[in-house]
Scaffold this motif. Structure first.
Motif, PDB file in Angstrom:
ATOM      1  N   ASP A   1       0.838  -1.191   0.066  1.00 13.22           N
ATOM      2  CA  ASP A   1      -0.195   0.005  -0.007  1.00 13.22           C
ATOM      3  C   ASP A   1       0.893   1.377  -0.061  1.00 13.22           C
ATOM      4  OD1 ASP A   1      -2.272  -1.640  -0.020  1.00 13.22           O
ATOM      5  OD2 ASP A   1      -2.306  -1.572   2.298  1.00 13.22           O
ATOM      6  N   SER A   2       2.035   1.102  -0.078  1.00 15.58           N
ATOM      7  CA  SER A   2       3.308   2.315   0.046  1.00 15.58           C
ATOM      8  C   SER A   2       2.982   2.945  -1.285  1.00 15.58           C
ATOM      9  CB  SER A   2       4.579   1.940   0.256  1.00 15.58           C
ATOM     10  OG  SER A   2       4.640   0.947   1.433  1.00 15.58           O
ATOM     11  N   LYS A   3       3.137   4.602  -1.058  1.00 20.60           N
ATOM     12  CA  LYS A   3       3.607   5.274  -2.253  1.00 20.60           C
ATOM     13  C   LYS A   3       4.969   4.998  -2.627  1.00 20.60           C
ATOM     14  CE  LYS A   3       0.627   8.999  -1.488  1.00 20.60           C
ATOM     15  NZ  LYS A   3       0.083  10.129  -2.485  1.00 20.60           N
ATOM     16  N   THR A   4       5.459   4.855  -3.997  1.00 22.34           N
ATOM     17  CA  THR A   4       6.564   4.273  -4.384  1.00 22.34           C
ATOM     18  C   THR A   4       7.028   5.480  -5.154  1.00 22.34           C
ATOM     19  OG1 THR A   4       5.598   2.099  -4.260  1.00 22.34           O
ATOM     20  CG2 THR A   4       7.761   2.524  -5.662  1.00 22.34           C
ATOM     21  N   TYR A   5       8.519   5.534  -5.039  1.00 24.59           N
ATOM     22  CA  TYR A   5       9.129   6.909  -6.004  1.00 24.59           C
ATOM     23  C   TYR A   5      10.571   6.293  -6.354  1.00 24.59           C
ATOM     24  CZ  TYR A   5       6.293   9.796  -2.946  1.00 24.59           C
ATOM     25  OH  TYR A   5       5.076  10.309  -2.147  1.00 24.59           O
ATOM     26  N   ARG A   6      10.647   6.784  -7.677  1.00 28.61           N
ATOM     27  CA  ARG A   6      12.027   6.636  -8.229  1.00 28.61           C
ATOM     28  C   ARG A   6      12.615   7.629  -7.412  1.00 28.61           C
ATOM     29  NH1 ARG A   6      12.768   8.178 -14.100  1.00 28.61           N
ATOM     30  NH2 ARG A   6      12.524  10.030 -13.261  1.00 28.61           N
ATOM     31  N   HIS A   7      13.944   7.485  -6.838  1.00 25.74           N
ATOM     32  CA  HIS A   7      14.472   8.439  -6.068  1.00 25.74           C
ATOM     33  C   HIS A   7      15.927   8.227  -6.261  1.00 25.74           C
ATOM     34  CE1 HIS A   7      14.619  10.360  -1.859  1.00 25.74           C
ATOM     35  NE2 HIS A   7      15.829  10.780  -2.540  1.00 25.74           N
ATOM     36  N   ASN A   8      16.420   9.238  -7.219  1.00 28.85           N
ATOM     37  CA  ASN A   8      17.949   9.252  -7.485  1.00 28.85           C
ATOM     38  C   ASN A   8      18.521  10.516  -7.334  1.00 28.85           C
ATOM     39  OD1 ASN A   8      17.899   6.806  -8.811  1.00 28.85           O
ATOM     40  ND2 ASN A   8      17.154   7.576 -10.677  1.00 28.85           N
ATOM     41  N   ASP A   9      18.056  11.208  -6.091  1.00 26.61           N
ATOM     42  CA  ASP A   9      18.526  12.431  -5.630  1.00 26.61           C
ATOM     43  C   ASP A   9      19.888  12.812  -5.531  1.00 26.61           C
ATOM     44  OD1 ASP A   9      15.951  13.278  -6.010  1.00 26.61           O
ATOM     45  OD2 ASP A   9      15.859  13.872  -3.734  1.00 26.61           O
ATOM     46  N   LEU A  10      20.835  11.546  -5.008  1.00 27.29           N
ATOM     47  CA  LEU A  10      22.147  11.652  -4.675  1.00 27.29           C
ATOM     48  C   LEU A  10      22.855  11.859  -6.000  1.00 27.29           C
ATOM     49  CD1 LEU A  10      22.720   9.126  -1.748  1.00 27.29           C
ATOM     50  CD2 LEU A  10      22.768  11.957  -1.610  1.00 27.29           C
ATOM     51  N   ASP A  11      22.443  11.941  -7.148  1.00 27.35           N
ATOM     52  CA  ASP A  11      22.824  11.902  -8.257  1.00 27.35           C
ATOM     53  C   ASP A  11      23.591  13.298  -8.237  1.00 27.35           C
ATOM     54  OD1 ASP A  11      22.203   9.248  -8.987  1.00 27.35           O
ATOM     55  OD2 ASP A  11      21.137   9.993 -10.860  1.00 27.35           O
ATOM     56  N   LYS A  12      23.034  14.269  -7.780  1.00 26.68           N
ATOM     57  CA  LYS A  12      23.589  15.648  -7.853  1.00 26.68           C
ATOM     58  C   LYS A  12      24.743  15.672  -6.909  1.00 26.68           C
ATOM     59  CE  LYS A  12      18.697  17.086  -7.206  1.00 26.68           C
ATOM     60  NZ  LYS A  12      18.104  17.542  -6.154  1.00 26.68           N
ATOM     61  N   GLN A  13      24.861  14.667  -6.168  1.00 26.59           N
ATOM     62  CA  GLN A  13      25.976  14.889  -5.283  1.00 26.59           C
ATOM     63  C   GLN A  13      27.025  13.787  -5.331  1.00 26.59           C
ATOM     64  OE1 GLN A  13      25.231  14.905  -1.066  1.00 26.59           O
ATOM     65  NE2 GLN A  13      23.390  15.817  -1.366  1.00 26.59           N
ATOM     66  N   LEU A  14      26.840  12.526  -6.157  1.00 27.37           N
ATOM     67  CA  LEU A  14      27.718  11.445  -6.355  1.00 27.37           C
ATOM     68  C   LEU A  14      27.641  10.926  -7.876  1.00 27.37           C
ATOM     69  CD1 LEU A  14      26.653   9.393  -2.841  1.00 27.37           C
ATOM     70  CD2 LEU A  14      28.699  10.880  -3.499  1.00 27.37           C
ATOM     71  N   LYS A  15      28.412  10.487  -8.308  1.00 27.80           N
ATOM     72  CA  LYS A  15      28.643   9.865  -9.516  1.00 27.80           C
ATOM     73  C   LYS A  15      27.892   8.620  -9.629  1.00 27.80           C
ATOM     74  CE  LYS A  15      31.325   9.001 -13.496  1.00 27.80           C
ATOM     75  NZ  LYS A  15      30.260   8.804 -14.427  1.00 27.80           N
ATOM     76  N   HIS A  16      27.011   8.097 -10.280  1.00 29.76           N
ATOM     77  CA  HIS A  16      26.289   6.950 -10.098  1.00 29.76           C
ATOM     78  C   HIS A  16      27.025   5.782 -11.217  1.00 29.76           C
ATOM     79  CE1 HIS A  16      24.105   7.033 -14.014  1.00 29.76           C
ATOM     80  NE2 HIS A  16      23.779   8.216 -13.730  1.00 29.76           N
ATOM     81  N   LEU A  17      27.183   4.657 -10.748  1.00 29.18           N
ATOM     82  CA  LEU A  17      27.760   3.643 -11.926  1.00 29.18           C
ATOM     83  C   LEU A  17      26.876   3.299 -12.896  1.00 29.18           C
ATOM     84  CD1 LEU A  17      28.714   1.130  -8.754  1.00 29.18           C
ATOM     85  CD2 LEU A  17      30.233   2.891 -10.054  1.00 29.18           C
ATOM     86  N   ASP A  18      27.611   2.768 -13.936  1.00 33.16           N
ATOM     87  CA  ASP A  18      26.790   2.322 -15.218  1.00 33.16           C
ATOM     88  C   ASP A  18      25.530   1.139 -14.535  1.00 33.16           C
ATOM     89  OD1 ASP A  18      26.654  -0.346 -17.269  1.00 33.16           O
ATOM     90  OD2 ASP A  18      26.805   1.648 -18.256  1.00 33.16           O
ATOM     91  N   LYS A  19      24.452   1.394 -15.262  1.00 37.61           N
ATOM     92  CA  LYS A  19      23.490   0.798 -14.884  1.00 37.61           C
ATOM     93  C   LYS A  19      23.450  -0.896 -14.928  1.00 37.61           C
ATOM     94  CE  LYS A  19      20.741   0.655 -19.297  1.00 37.61           C
ATOM     95  NZ  LYS A  19      19.621   1.260 -19.721  1.00 37.61           N
ATOM     96  N   THR A  20      24.549  -1.493 -15.856  1.00 36.55           N
ATOM     97  CA  THR A  20      24.689  -2.772 -15.786  1.00 36.55           C
ATOM     98  C   THR A  20      25.565  -3.230 -14.219  1.00 36.55           C
ATOM     99  OG1 THR A  20      24.963  -2.664 -18.055  1.00 36.55           O
ATOM    100  CG2 THR A  20      25.951  -4.596 -17.064  1.00 36.55           C
TER     101      THR A  20
END
Length: 185
Positions: A76-95
């Motif tokens: 029953d939870s609200k669900t979010y895509r939450h990639n906010d730290l992309d502003k501070q940290l470099k994310h890895l390749d999705k693979t």
């Protein structure tokens, strides 16, 4: 923590490696989206996959990482895509993000403060285990103790606040956040 509602998206808009946040009233559960409507997430032994506690407190010890359907985990939870730290940290390749998450499936350490589901998800995406929920709690409750120590000359015990307040406010209230409400039906 899901304080802002971003744009609404569907599951088909999610990309492998996105961080998913499930808002559970007093805390948020986190997972890594791996495609085909599935997520990988860390649970304590005290929780079921929808976040319902079995009334056993599990501050630390054993947990487990598992693959589940995003709708099942959401409940029953609200669900979010939450990639906010992309502003501070470099994310890895999705693979690489998905591979890191898949490698951890099975029994895994769990600690509410030092390695919870949010630490797990951010470690998979960024290579750095972070929990803004824990950082906020530490700042909120450790800061008064720190001030007391400063005033009483015990500065050597604690040399700085747990986390700079601007990072918390920036992440929670910035209108340009990288957060989107996921429509599950």
């Amino acid at each position: 923590m899901a304080f802002l509602l971003g744009t609404e998206i569907s599951i088909s808009d999610l990309e492998e490696g996105d961080l998913i946040e499930f808002y559970r009233t007093i805390y948020c559960h986190w997972a890594v989206y791996i495609g085909d409507g599935n997520v990988i997430h860390l649970l304590s032994n005290a929780d079921d996959i929808t976040g319902k506690s079995n009334n056993k407190a599990n501050i630390g010890g054993e947990g487990y990482v598992r693959i589940d359907d995003i709708r099942t985990v959401a409940g029953d939870s609200k669900t979010y895509r939450h990639n906010d730290l992309d502003k501070q940290l470099k994310h890895l390749d999705k693979t690489d993000i998905v591979m890191r998450a898949r490698m951890k499936v099975g029994s895994h350490r769990y600690n509410l403060l030092s390695y919870n589901c949010e630490h797990f998800a951010t470690e998979c995406r960024y290579g750095e285990a972070r929990s803004l929920q824990v950082e906020w709690l530490l700042y909120r409750f450790a800061r008064p103790v720190y001030r007391e120590m400063q005033q009483n000359g015990l500065l050597g015990i604690l040399t700085s606040p747990a986390i700079p307040v601007w990072q918390i406010y920036y992440t929670m209230f910035d209108n340009s956040c990288n957060r989107a409400l996921v429509k599950l039906n």
